[in-house]
Scaffold this active site. Sequence first.
Site, PDB file in Angstrom:
ATOM      1  CG  ASP A  25      -2.177   1.074   0.935  1.00  0.00           C
ATOM      2  OD1 ASP A  25      -2.467   1.244  -0.111  1.00  0.00           O
ATOM      3  OD2 ASP A  25      -2.791   1.462   2.022  1.00  0.00           O
ATOM      4  CG  ASN A  73      -7.875  -1.932  -5.174  1.00  0.00           C
ATOM      5  OD1 ASN A  73      -7.033  -2.623  -5.009  1.00  0.00           O
ATOM      6  ND2 ASN A  73      -8.231  -1.012  -4.319  1.00  0.00           N
TER       7      ASN A  73
END
Length: 243
Positions: A25, A73
């Site tokens: 991330d 996502n």
Amino acid sequence: MATDTIDRAAGGSQPIPRHIAIIMDGNGRWAQQKGMPRTAGHAVGAETFRRIATYCKDLGMDHLTVYAFSTENWKRSRDEVGAIMGLLKKYLLESIEKMERDRIRLKILGDTSALSPELQELIRKTEIIAERLPGCFQANVCLNYGGRDEIVRAAERFRREHPGEPITEEGIASCLDTADIPDPDLIIRTGGEYRISNFLLWQCAYAELLFTDVLWPDFSEKDIDDAIDAFRHRDRRYGGVKV
Ligand code: IPE
Ligand code: IPE
Ligand code: MG
């Protein structure tokens, strides 16, 4: 295990992790901090993954699993999703060329049926090559992956393949995307958030967790060394009591 591996990871009582999983991330913030588009962070992040996979292989690990694209996502802009899919295509094409030379088995985890036919075809090609590399270091890339989605798909598969049989933990585990992969020993999340974000929900039951503020494109081999060192000082009890 190589001697230099032992030296580098010296200090704790645990052996080095056989399987590290990473929530990669911070790509977007890394790029934004530099005044670049978020997609530039994904491009550098893909390079970081290549580097870290090679390092984990050289340390003698068996598996590295990374979270590349979640079932959530798809909520991102068309441009960003398109750029990530483009990078995945590039990575798959390079892997098809280099997997055998590098002795790295690539495995894609997740619901690949929602990916483009082109990506699905490339994934099939990597699966054929991976069959020729038994016992090699394995890089598992989670693509359109969600832990809840995986468990639902596993339950459906169990019901289809074992009609009328009692449901057991072993039965469900054998129908997960990770059926042939041991649970991760250590899960690292980069990028400063303290959450799991639907990653390996079943498999994380007794994983050690490590969170770092380092943004994924900046993650280095030294960060892996530090994570292994921290892991080796953990006391894994699995619900028991130390005697
Ligand atoms: C992780 O980086 C990569 C993907 C989720 C595809 P992000 O894109 O989430 O980066 P941040 O968290 O916005 O910085
Ligand atoms: C998790 O990161 C997914 C990947 C790294 C692929 P996200 O950036 O999507 O997670 P949240 O939204 O911060 O929970
Ligand atoms: Mg993020």
